[in-house]
Design an enzyme around this catalytic site. Structure first.
Site: not given
Ligand code: ACM
Ligand code: ZN
Length: 538
Positions: A171, A200, A270, A334-335, A401, A428
């Protein structure tokens, strides 16, 4: 009257000098706190000559001894010597005793300082404890006044084998020096894992020689969303990739300090930076752009296209060479929205061919197939807890997580797990309720005290499953962290609190006791040049 003022001033000066000393009081100087700690009567005055006495000339010992030597260099006359010397302070390093490789004993008495451990790793950790008994000035290579160390006997070993901190260089990009300083921060607090988030949507940060467009295209985005105003972008390019030479340098730096770097290569979600470079790997074929904003995006790697797996095999081939000492490759997982897969003929064909129930099982197919490849290279995989959905890959470790439920489910299935739940471990998040006066953060609020209060293993976990809870980690996503000083601000002192959660079998029952010790650590950070949040400062 004059006499009275004179005496009062004298008493005040004396009190101030005691106060100064008290700030470095040994009882308050150790974080994380050792398992067994016994101070004794007497002090060892450190001499101008410091001798690091090796008991062993093997190559592994040089990592520990050189670290110790460099720590004192420029402040004391320091030498590595084969045996005890008469004209100085001896620090004897000895491989002895039994226990795990991170356990150590540290003894200080009239004869000098002795560190012993069954392993070099323990000696290294023990040296970090000794370091904290020296005044903070050493961190800045400043000469302290006469140093007197307490006679002490310490026996120590960690609660958890896995004590991790995560770093997101996608990022925002950080330099080689920043990553090395982050490793130094981990070392000071006895963390042993750096989870390095390298790929990412917003940038691909690891050079892969077989895939040059990852360097020329995927490593640069043309701008970034302004604050949280979705749709408004600046036009400042964010660009950067770690060359393989730089990665080797960082891995060696970490290895010299007993830190394992676990690289994360995100799949199948991602994916936008990689897809911008290789659009044929997406379900629609693109065009795609290296992403300028944050979130979860529908365009992911196509799971029906054989080229996707060839791409990842090429990536993994180079990654395993670059990280020879990591037992794990983190594959993300993830995601990953399934909307493109639902529409994609290749993905649907894969579901039919592999007799899969749905797109969740397609994700499981993807991860399991990559696990097999990674296992064939002698490594195991870690994935975020979404890898449980659609069936867990046979040997995977789960990084939990979204709460701790993922870890609990993994342990029940006989799999290992690492805990980094958002409500304690997302550094964060804001660290003060007064958000107006904080740098912009993604959301929420996690105080240092909350981190300190965390008991990672839920009470309900039966004894026989506890071995699967390998340890803990904090995540430092960098959407709103533009430079390293800000990153340190988000890390400290929450990371300091987490180091005790990770290391200590028993913590202070009272946060105020920890907070007292934190004050000494702040002085250390000041001297080391580390930025930190000041909310806990007294
Ligand atoms: C995450 O925070 N997407 C693992
Ligand atoms: Zn597809």
């Amino acid at each position: 009257m004059q006499k009275f003022i004179f005496i009062s001033l004298f008493v005040l000066a004396f009190m101030l000098s005691c106060k100064d000393k008290k700030n470095y009081s040994f009882e308050n100087s150790l974080i994380p706190k050792p398992l067994e700690l016994e101070f004794k009567n007497g002090e060892l005055e450190v001499q101008e000559n410091i001798y690091i006495v090796r008991n062993d000339v093997r190559i592994e010992s040089s990592r520990v001894l050189n670290f110790a030597k460099n720590y004192f260099a420029g402040v004391y006359n320091v030498k590595i010597v084969p045996e005890i010397q008469k004209d100085g302070t001896n620090i004897v390093f000895e491989i002895s005793g039994e226990g795990d490789n991170e356990s150590y004993n540290l003894d200080i008495d009239k004869d000098g300082i002795k560190l012993s451990s069954p392993d070099y790793n323990g000696l290294f950790l023990g040296f970090q404890t000794l370091r904290q008994l020296f005044p903070p000035e050493l961190e800045a290579k400043e000469k302290p006044e006469t140093v007197k160390l307490p006679y002490v006997s310490i026996k120590d070993s960690p609660r958890f084998k896995y004590r991790g901190m995560h770093m997101d260089v996608c990022r925002h990009f950080f330099s080689v020096e920043d990553v090395k300083t982050y490793i130094d921060m981990l070392v000071m607090h006895k963390f042993n894992i750096l989870h390095w988030h390298l790929t990412d949507d917003q940038g691909w940060r690891i050079e892969i020689k077989a895939l040059p467009k990852l360097s020329s295209i995927a490593s640069t985005r043309r701008g970034t969303v302004i604050k949280q105003n979705w749709g408004e972008y600046d036009e400042i390019p964010v660009s950067g990739i770690f060359t393989q030479e730089q990665i080797r340098e960082i891995v060696e730096y970490a290895e010299d300090r007993f830190i394992t770097i676990i690289p994360e290569i995100e799949m199948p979600g991602h994916a936008l930076a990689a897809l911008a470079a290789y659009p044929e790997l997406g379900c629609t074929g693109g065009p795609y752009e290296v992403c300028r904003t944050w979130g979860v995006f529908d365009d992911v790697f196509c799971a029906g296209n054989e080229e996707t797996f060839k791409f990842f095999e090429k990536v993994i081939d180079e990654v395993v060479e670059l990280f020879p000492n990591s037992p794990y490759i983190h594959v993300g997982g993830d995601e990953c929205p399934k909307v493109r897969w639902e529409e994609c003929p290749k993905c649907q064909q894969r579901i039919i061919d592999e007799n899969l129930a749905d797109e969740h099982e397609l994700q499981s197919y993807f991860v399991t197939r990559m696990e097999k490849y990674i296992n064939s290279k002698g490594k195991r995989i870690i994935g975020w807890d979404e890898i449980l959905e659609g069936g867990l890959a046979p040997h995977a470790t789960v990084m939990s997580w979204r709460g701790t439920e993922g870890a609990v489910a993994a342990a029940k299935l006989g799999h290992d797990a690492i805990l980094c739940p958002t409500n304690y471990c997302y550094f964060d998040y804001y660290q003060s309720e007064d958000k107006e006066n904080e740098p912009l953060a993604i959301c929420c609020y996690i105080s240092t005290e909350k981190v300190y209060s965390w008991e990672p293993i839920p009470d309900s976990i039966p004894e026989y499953q506890r071995k699967h809870f390998l340890g803990v980690q904090a995540n430092l996503w960098a959407e709103y962290i533009k430079d390293f000083s800000h990153l340190q601000y988000m890390a400290f002192p929450r990371m300091t609190a987490l180091s005790e959660v990770a290391w200590c079998t028993e913590r202070d029952p009272d946060y105020a006791q920890f907070k007292k010790r934190l004050q000494v650590m702040f002085k250390r950070y000041d001297k080391a040049g580390y930025n930190y949040a000041k909310h806990e400062q007294e």
